[in-house]
Design a protein around this motif. Structure first.
Motif, PDB file in Angstrom:
ATOM      1  N   ASP A  80      -2.908  -6.013 -11.699  1.00  0.00           N
ATOM      2  CA  ASP A  80      -4.135  -5.275 -11.386  1.00  0.00           C
ATOM      3  C   ASP A  80      -4.920  -5.928 -10.246  1.00  0.00           C
ATOM      4  O   ASP A  80      -5.530  -5.221  -9.437  1.00  0.00           O
ATOM      5  CB  ASP A  80      -5.025  -5.157 -12.624  1.00  0.00           C
ATOM      6  N   LEU A 106      -2.826   7.741   1.804  1.00  0.00           N
ATOM      7  CA  LEU A 106      -4.030   8.394   1.252  1.00  0.00           C
ATOM      8  C   LEU A 106      -4.478   7.724  -0.007  1.00  0.00           C
ATOM      9  O   LEU A 106      -3.755   7.172  -0.728  1.00  0.00           O
ATOM     10  CB  LEU A 106      -3.756   9.867   0.991  1.00  0.00           C
ATOM     11  N   PRO A 159      -6.920  -0.729  -5.086  1.00  0.00           N
ATOM     12  CA  PRO A 159      -7.381   0.494  -5.753  1.00  0.00           C
ATOM     13  C   PRO A 159      -6.890   1.743  -5.014  1.00  0.00           C
ATOM     14  O   PRO A 159      -6.898   1.798  -3.781  1.00  0.00           O
ATOM     15  CB  PRO A 159      -8.906   0.383  -5.685  1.00  0.00           C
ATOM     16  N   GLY A 160      -6.408   2.690  -5.771  1.00  0.00           N
ATOM     17  CA  GLY A 160      -5.950   3.952  -5.206  1.00  0.00           C
ATOM     18  C   GLY A 160      -4.523   3.932  -4.693  1.00  0.00           C
ATOM     19  O   GLY A 160      -4.046   4.944  -4.178  1.00  0.00           O
ATOM     20  N   THR A 161      -3.806   2.794  -4.809  1.00  0.00           N
ATOM     21  CA  THR A 161      -2.435   2.726  -4.293  1.00  0.00           C
ATOM     22  C   THR A 161      -1.402   2.462  -5.393  1.00  0.00           C
ATOM     23  O   THR A 161      -0.269   2.106  -5.092  1.00  0.00           O
ATOM     24  CB  THR A 161      -2.295   1.631  -3.210  1.00  0.00           C
ATOM     25  N   ALA A 196       0.826  -1.217   0.000  1.00  0.00           N
ATOM     26  CA  ALA A 196       0.000   0.000   0.000  1.00  0.00           C
ATOM     27  C   ALA A 196       0.856   1.260   0.000  1.00  0.00           C
ATOM     28  O   ALA A 196       0.361   2.336  -0.305  1.00  0.00           O
ATOM     29  CB  ALA A 196      -0.937   0.005   1.204  1.00  0.00           C
TER      30      ALA A 196
END
Length: 124
Positions: free
Chosen positions: A83, A124, A88-90, A59
């Motif tokens: 994938d 974040l 998601p988001g990292t 992460a």
């Protein structure tokens, strides 16, 4: 700042921790008989274990460099596994290139840099 090395050999260390970041050497699959999906899965598992040992996680990835033996044949299969692995988001900054590998059985090698949690602040 001190430099901490994990699994040091004559020519390299598997991980080097310095100034709030961990730098991993290029990681490969242990079993080189597998296809690109199997080799990518094993490589990412190795990365995850080393990051955990260093005290961080996927992460907190900052960058990834991916070397593929045959980008035309293996890019889609590698990305399928990547994938599913990356949360998601990292997603880190990433480069993927075709490279001549040290052994003809190696289909993928991945090098990453990750932030350490003690100096990195919240994810974040």
């Amino acid at each position: 700042m001190p430099i901490r090395r994990l699994h040091t050999e004559t020519r390299y260390s598997e991980a080097v921790i310095h100034n709030g970041a961990v730098y991993l050497s290029g990681q490969l699959a242990d079993d080189l008989t597998g296809d690109i999906r199997e080799q990518t899965h094993e490589t990412l598992s190795s990365i995850e274990r080393l990051l955990e040992e260093a005290g961080t996680s996927k992460a907190r990835l900052l960058s990834a460099t991916i070397h593929l033996k045959d980008i035309a044949a293996d890019y889609a299969g590698m990305n399928e596994v990547w994938d599913a692995w990356i949360a998601p988001g990292t997603a880190p900054a990433r480069t993927t290139v075709q490279a001549l590998m040290y052994s003809p059985d190696v289909r993928v090698e991945i090098t990453v840099i990750a932030a350490m949690p003690d100096l990195a602040g919240p994810v974040l």
